[in-house]
Enzyme design. Structure first.
Site, PDB file in Angstrom:
ATOM      1  N   GLU A   1       0.861   2.682   7.952  1.00 35.57           N
ATOM      2  CA  GLU A   1       0.855   4.152   7.913  1.00 35.57           C
ATOM      3  C   GLU A   1       2.081   4.768   8.587  1.00 35.57           C
ATOM      4  O   GLU A   1       1.988   5.383   9.667  1.00 35.57           O
ATOM      5  CB  GLU A   1      -0.425   4.699   8.568  1.00 35.57           C
ATOM      6  CG  GLU A   1      -1.686   4.290   7.846  1.00 35.57           C
ATOM      7  CD  GLU A   1      -2.959   4.851   8.496  1.00 35.57           C
ATOM      8  OE1 GLU A   1      -2.862   5.484   9.551  1.00 35.57           O
ATOM      9  OE2 GLU A   1      -4.040   4.648   7.925  1.00 35.57           O
TER      10      GLU A   1
ATOM     11  N   GLU B   1      -8.007  -0.020   4.446  1.00 30.93           N
ATOM     12  CA  GLU B   1      -8.889   0.726   5.357  1.00 30.93           C
ATOM     13  C   GLU B   1      -9.678   1.722   4.535  1.00 30.93           C
ATOM     14  O   GLU B   1      -9.111   2.410   3.672  1.00 30.93           O
ATOM     15  CB  GLU B   1      -8.101   1.539   6.409  1.00 30.93           C
ATOM     16  CG  GLU B   1      -7.426   0.708   7.455  1.00 30.93           C
ATOM     17  CD  GLU B   1      -6.713   1.565   8.520  1.00 30.93           C
ATOM     18  OE1 GLU B   1      -7.089   2.756   8.707  1.00 30.93           O
ATOM     19  OE2 GLU B   1      -5.792   1.024   9.137  1.00 30.93           O
TER      20      GLU B   1
HETATM   21  O1  IFM Z   1      -8.163   4.546  13.476  1.00 32.25           O
HETATM   22  C1  IFM Z   1      -7.241   4.861  12.501  1.00 32.25           C
HETATM   23  C2  IFM Z   1      -6.355   3.679  12.185  1.00 32.25           C
HETATM   24  O2  IFM Z   1      -5.707   3.211  13.313  1.00 32.25           O
HETATM   25  C3  IFM Z   1      -5.325   4.042  11.167  1.00 32.25           C
HETATM   26  N1  IFM Z   1      -5.936   4.634  10.004  1.00 32.25           N
HETATM   27  C4  IFM Z   1      -6.882   5.687  10.203  1.00 32.25           C
HETATM   28  C5  IFM Z   1      -7.929   5.269  11.216  1.00 32.25           C
HETATM   29  C6  IFM Z   1      -8.940   6.409  11.429  1.00 32.25           C
HETATM   30  O3  IFM Z   1      -8.297   7.535  11.929  1.00 32.25           O
END
Ligand code: IFM
Length: 460
Positions: free
Chosen positions: A167, A363
């Site tokens: 990210e 994710e």
């Molecule tokens: O916790 C975070 C993660 O570290 C990166 N992506 C989003 C998640 C939720 O905010």
């Protein structure tokens, strides 16, 4: 009626990140990361929390892995802490830090769980911030590639799935504000938007150089991916004109045109460059070639999206604001948009014209106001609903032939949610931070049933 099942080799996984779960921030030679320092600044983290102890996973990894195995999870995405491995950010390698990850990976493999290692999930060494301001400097890219080489030459015998960076927008654009305090992440106030874009450009460069370093250092064939939370554009109604509008908007929406686009197509989107004008980053000859490395997979971190409709005026589409009552989970940005999964996958394959690229949802998950009841249970039917809807949209993409290879729920455990500290819980496992007891939530049982059935289970 039985739903479509994912392909037999679909990878069901869970994800975490080092600073959010490990704790043990000063053990076995680890030096501070920028997040350790940021947590020490008053007022930056809700309730003054920090990742100093977190889930104490550094000491409890064996039981955490056993818990994952009991749920039938076969793939685990975790991140490596740069400042455990190269504590000064560059220079000598801390073998005790490497050993921790060696033990972790051996334990995963003993449980039949495939490791997927992310090299960078935001916790860069403080020493590099002191030396040259972290991502503000091009030097960061070379130091990152050297760190990648150090770890892959040591653990590449056991790890075949590497992810470079997580990210990019979050540790660059959210960390380096213009004329205001960086709101959510470590960074510095910089005088211009150009300098903000320069930080993400350096991160892209770091990704590209790390890909080259991994290929040079790996002792066996391996898969390399970039992980990104690009913004999916969702047609308000699936009619040809709104679909065309969503496709037109996708490469220039949010930071898509300056992060996912150059990584996958080798160019910053021309409209973005035009909009940025003198705020576009300086791009040296060869940079885009380095950034546009061949990838074996792409990691899509998927939480929300935006709705788009066609319109008569230029540019031919309109990005729609969410109504105030639009449903959200327990984060200000977590509007429930299951179709973002389908459209995100489709835009990668079709709009960016990369149908060759295998995609993993690296994710997906949500924060919810979990409560432990008198029977020491956490009945998180809201999280189950959220996950079910998103997994169904993933199935649609898979069924239509888009190359979706796996899904990692965020997260295995409740953990340190950055500026929100421990106040927000994203886990399918509840962590009682006072005792470090783990309580699998109802969503963990539901997820285990989905894995067994290879399909999102209906809850009715
Ligand atoms: O916790 C975070 C993660 O570290 C990166 N992506 C989003 C998640 C939720 O905010």
């Amino acid at each position: 009626m039985r739903r479509f099942s994912f392909p037999a080799d679909f990878a069901w996984g869970a994800a975490t990140a080092a600073y959010q779960i490990e704790g043990a921030v000063d053990q076995d030679g680890r030096k501070p990361s920028v997040w350790d320092s940021f947590c020490n600044l008053p007022g930056r983290i809700l309730n003054g929390d920090s990742g100093a102890v977190a889930c104490d996973h550094y000491h409890r990894y064996e039981s955490d892995i056993a818990l994952m195995a009991a749920l039938g999870i076969k793939h685990y995405r975790f991140s490596l802490a740069w400042s455990r491995i190269v504590p000064e950010g560059r220079g000598s390698v801390n073998e005790a830090g490497v050993d921790f990850y060696r033990r972790l990976v051996d334990c995963l493999q003993a449980h039949g769980i495939t490791p997927h290692a992310t090299l960078f999930h935001w916790d860069s060494p403080q020493a590099l911030d002191d030396r040259y301001g972290s991502w503000q400097s091009r030097e960061m890219a070379q130091d990152f590639a050297d760190y990648a080489s150090a770890i892959v030459s040591r653990l590449g015998d056991r790890i075949q799935h590497w992810m470079t960076i997580n990210e990019i927008v979050c540790f660059t654009h959210l960390g380096y504000g213009v004329n205001e305090l960086p709101p959510h992440a470590p960074g510095t106030i910089v005088p211009s938007l150009k300098q903000v874009w320069q930080t993400s450009h350096h991160a892209l460069l770091a990704h590209g150089m790390a890909c080259q370093a991994i290929r040079a250092a790996t002792p066996q064939p391996c898969s390399i991916a970039l992980v990104d939370n690009f913004l999916p554009t969702i047609p308000i109604v699936e009619t040809p004109e709104h679909i065309a509008a969503a496709q037109q908007a996708f490469p220039i929406c949010g930071t898509n045109g300056g992060i996912v686009a150059p990584a996958l197509t080798g160019v910053y989107h021309p409209t973005l460059l035009e909009q940025l004008g003198e705020n576009a980053p300086d791009i040296q000859a060869n940079d885009l070639k380095i950034i546009h490395q061949p990838l074996d997979a792409f990691g899509f971190n998927n939480y929300s999206g935006v709705y788009v409709r066609a319109c008569d005026q230029s540019p031919g589409y309109e990005i729609l604001a969410f109504p105030t009552t639009y449903p959200k989970m327990q984060m200000p940005w977590l509007w429930i948009c299951p179709d973002s999964t389908y459209w995100g996958i489709r835009h990668l394959s079709e709009t960016l014209d990369r149908p060759d690229l295998p995609i993993y949802i690296t994710e997906n998950g949500c924060a919810a106001a979990d409560q432990v009841n008198g029977k020491r249970e956490v009945i998180d039917t809201d999280r189950i609903l959220f996950l079910q809807l998103y997994l169904q949209a993933a199935q649609r993409a898979s069924q239509e032939g888009y190359p979706l290879k796996g899904y990692f729920v965020w997260s295995l455990l409740d953990n340190f949610e950055w500026a929100w500290g421990y106040d927000r819980r994203f886990g399918i496992t509840y962590v009682d931070y006072a005792t470090q007891q783990r309580i699998p939530k109802t969503s963990a049982q539901w997820y285990a049933a989905c894995i067994r059935a290879n399909t999102p289970i209906e809850t009715e």
